[in-house]
Design an enzyme around this catalytic site. Structure first.
Site, short mmCIF file in Angstrom:
data_model
loop_
_atom_site.label_atom_id
_atom_site.label_comp_id
_atom_site.label_asym_id
_atom_site.label_seq_id
_atom_site.Cartn_x
_atom_site.Cartn_y
_atom_site.Cartn_z
NE ARG A 56 -3.01 0.33 3.23
CZ ARG A 56 -2.43 0.40 4.44
NH1 ARG A 56 -1.70 1.45 4.78
NH2 ARG A 56 -2.57 -0.58 5.31
CE1 TYR A 108 -16.06 12.86 -15.36
CE2 TYR A 108 -15.83 12.65 -12.99
CZ TYR A 108 -16.11 12.09 -14.23
OH TYR A 108 -16.46 10.77 -14.30
CE LYS A 205 -12.43 9.51 -17.90
NZ LYS A 205 -12.68 10.74 -17.17
#
Ligand SMILES: *Cc1c(COP(=O)(O)O)cnc(C)c1O
Length: 389
Positions: A56, A108, A205
């Protein structure tokens, strides 16, 4: 903390895209960084290890991606997250209850939702303003303003924010400037040059570019902010797994080639749409009649493949979105394949209707993400679908 390799910053962006952050594997010479599919690392003794304790906190595949994207943005530090929203969440968690954020109103949809429905409950306040109007931006400043959060070009109205002016304004009041650079990518726009403190990406994206991974990144040149982001990666844990990091790294290698093609085809499709009698308006910063075309030319080196078109009638917008064959009806953007979407009912459904109306995001607006297919095929596809509206 993973700092970018110094030598990478001396190369052009095409070279950085392919090589930055990656060195041949020392054991085997493998040219590609391995997928370090491990949750933990064996230690030589208590407190004696190779800089890796638990995945992590740190993973070497993730390190490579973080260094790669940091180098693309010209930044020293990169922090990868499990999604663009997790990256935004981490950036907002740099602040505290009582802090005020000025945010672009056409941000967004998910960013707006996270601010209004989660961080407001935690005691933060937000002003959503049209940041392309610098007076509005300045008027929204309060003594407790700690961050200006912008997106440029915006989704889906393709509005621009003057990054230089926003950077100066943020500096003048000691607030951080955070720029969501998902649409332009570092290939066309590098916000660090204009004083951005934090640069965000939905790597889902253009950076990954193949519509097969959800991911996010935060880049900064500020060591103190980087330490806080590394702390949040470890403390909150919204990190990507090594496979996602590896796939995204494969995507960034071709960023330059893909962006050039998105831009070339984007300009052609936008021009074709402008000339189409069935289209009321085209929102694309590369068009000479875009109200901020000059600013676009000044702060961007290309305009990409994202655009929106106003059809003047919701029924026609629905029919267009449902009639194309190569343009697939889907959320998301920035992949090699072309996509078509209806923002009011898809990506921006979580934005209140009045707010959508105020910014011109009507029910008859359609958004295109122009991919890298043969542009003549794409135009033919749109032509055929337009006849059915
Ligand atoms: C998609 C997107 C996000 C959210 O990213 P996810 O990876 O979907 O969580 C944030 N900002 C912009 C501009 C986006 O397009």
């Amino acid at each position: 903390m993973t700092r970018v390799f110094d030598e990478d910053l001396h190369h052009g962006i095409e070279t950085r895209a392919v090589h930055a952050g990656q060195k041949p594997d020392e054991v085997t010479g493998a040219i590609m960084p391995p997928v370090y599919q491990t949750s933990t690392y064996v230690q030589d003794g208590i407190g004696r290890h190779k800089g890796f304790e638990y995945a992590r906190t740190r993973n070497a595949t993730r390190d490579a991606l973080e260094r790669n994207v940091a180098a693309l943005e010209g930044c020293q530090f990169g922090h990868a997250f499990s999604s663009g929203m997790a990256a935004t969440d981490a950036v907002l968690k740099l602040l505290s209850a009582g802090d005020h954020v000025i945010c672009e109103e056409n941000v967004y949809g998910g960013t707006h939702r996270l601010m209004e429905q989660v961080f407001v409950r935690m005691g933060m306040t937000f002003s959503f303003v049209e940041t392309r109007n610098l007076e509005d931006l300045e008027k929204a400043l309060r003594p407790e303003t700690r961050m200006i959060f912008v997106e440029t070009p915006t989704n889906p109205m393709m509005r621009l924010v003057d990054l230089d002016a926003a950077g100066k304004l943020a500096k003048s009041v000691g607030a951080l400037l955070a720029v969501d650079n998902t649409f332009a990518t570092p290939y066309f726009q590098t916000p660090l040059k204009y004083g951005a403190d934090l640069i965000l990406h939905s790597t889902t994206k253009f950076l990954n570019g193949h519509s097969d991974v959800v991911g996010g990144m935060v880049l900064t040149n500020d060591e103190e902010l980087s330490e806080k982001l590394a702390f949040l990666q470890n403390a909150a844990g919204a990190i990507p797994g090594p496979w996602d990091a590896w796939l995204t790294l494969r995507g960034t290698k071709t960023l330059a080639l893909r962006m050039k093609r998105h831009d070339e085809s984007g300009r052609k499709v936008a021009q074709w749409l402008v000339e189409h009698p069935g289209v009321d308006k085209v929102y694309y910063p590369g068009l000479r009649d875009h109200p901020q075309h000059e600013l676009a030319k000044a702060q961007m080196t290309g305009f990409g493949g994202m655009m929106s078109l106003e059809l003047g009638d919701p029924g026609r917008a629905h029919r267009l979105a449902e009639s194309t064959e190569i343009f697939a009806l889907a959320e998301s953007l920035g992949g090699v394949e072309s996509l078509i979407g209806h923002p009011a009912s898809m990506t921006h459904a979580s934005v209140p209707r009045e707010m959508r109306a105020a910014m011109g995001l009507t029910d008859s607006l359609v958004r295109l993400s122009v991919g890298i297919e043969d542009v003549d095929d794409l135009i033919e596809d749109l032509d055929r679908a337009m006849k059915l509206t």
